[in-house]
Design an enzyme around this catalytic site. Structure first.
Site, short mmCIF file in Angstrom:
data_model
loop_
_atom_site.label_atom_id
_atom_site.label_comp_id
_atom_site.label_asym_id
_atom_site.label_seq_id
_atom_site.Cartn_x
_atom_site.Cartn_y
_atom_site.Cartn_z
N CYS A 39 0.84 -1.20 0.00
CA CYS A 39 0.00 0.00 0.00
C CYS A 39 0.88 1.25 0.00
CB CYS A 39 -0.89 -0.03 1.24
SG CYS A 39 -2.14 1.27 1.27
N ASP A 41 0.53 3.64 1.87
CA ASP A 41 0.53 4.17 3.24
C ASP A 41 1.96 4.52 3.71
OD1 ASP A 41 -1.58 3.75 5.88
OD2 ASP A 41 0.56 4.05 6.27
N ARG A 43 3.28 4.63 6.47
CA ARG A 43 3.83 3.89 7.62
C ARG A 43 4.44 2.56 7.22
NH1 ARG A 43 -1.76 3.87 10.64
NH2 ARG A 43 -2.30 3.48 8.46
N CYS A 101 -5.46 -0.10 7.47
CA CYS A 101 -5.37 0.41 6.08
C CYS A 101 -6.59 1.30 5.76
CB CYS A 101 -5.32 -0.77 5.11
SG CYS A 101 -5.19 -0.24 3.39
ZN LIG Z 1 -3.26 0.96 3.16
#
Ligand SMILES: [Zn+2]
Length: 227
Positions: A39, A41, A43, A101
């Site tokens: 992803c 994302d 993090r 997520c």
């Molecule tokens: Zn995600």
């Protein structure tokens, strides 16, 4: 921006000189062993999590770690997979979801997608997971529901991945294996999809073989005897 520029300065001053040889070698080519699809994302940092050096991981990131099925949608990720398998000859493709997520939360609550028609369209590639979970997880609390959806999405994207002809061919010859993982941000844990049991299990770091998401290579013997 200043923070980024200072960070680059630190890299040039402290990190680069220590690995000059590696970077000089990499300046003329790459030979990554694994394509890592995860992803976008902020993090999730694959190189940090796996203590990987530059040149080891061919990383592709998008919203929801999605791989659209072959021929349904020409996308950057599908093109990157073709390149990784055909040209770079990676030996593994990992699809890695993660805890908390935002894309998975939006699948559970479509009102989160208001004003983002492109994201809503993109997440249709995760509809299989949404339906499977909706039909099979009555009574789960919100946290368990999100975890199930995150897992089911990885399983669904692995199935999409197998629809790519280059992937199917490389898997059949035994030169490629594919893996479905979930990374837990708060616990530094990884759960691995075990295709033989259909379940996610904790990743073991004691040398135990990592469960694969896939059936045996059907033509591995042919490839070996032809070599
Ligand atoms: Zn995600």
């Amino acid at each position: 921006m200043e923070h980024l520029i200072k960070g680059f300065e630190t890299f040039r001053r402290d990190v680069f000189p220590q690995q000059r040889e590696l970077f000089e070698r990499l300046a003329s080519g790459q030979n990554p062993h694994t394509m890592f699809i995860t992803c976008a994302d902020s993090r999730v940092m694959p190189e940090m999590i796996f203590s990987a050096q530059p040149g080891e991981l061919f990383v592709y990131r998008n919203v929801g770690n999605i791989v659209p099925p072959y021929a349904q949608h020409v996308s950057g990720v599908v093109a990157a997979v073709e390149y990784a398998v055909k040209v770079l000859k990676v030996r593994h493709v990992v699809i890695c979801g993660h805890s908390d997520c935002g894309a998975m939360k939006a699948l559970l609550d479509p009102s989160k997608l208001d004003g983002m028609p492109s994201v809503a369209d993109w997440l249709k590639h995760a509809d299989v997971a949404r339906h499977v979970v909706a039909e099979n997880t009555a009574g789960l609390d919100a946290e368990a529901h999100l975890r199930c959806l995150t897992e089911e999405n990885v399983v669904g994207q692995l199935e999409h991945l197998r629809t790519l002809p280059v992937v199917a061919a490389a898997m059949a010859s035994g030169s490629l294996s594919i893996h479905g993982w979930i990374y837990d941000i708060g616990e530094a844990g990884i759960r691995v999809f075990d295709g033989s049991s259909g379940r996610f299990v904790d990743m073991r770091t004691d040398g135990h073989p990592v469960p694969q998401a896939t059936p045996m290579a059907r033509f591995a013997q042919n490839a070996a005897s032809a070599a």
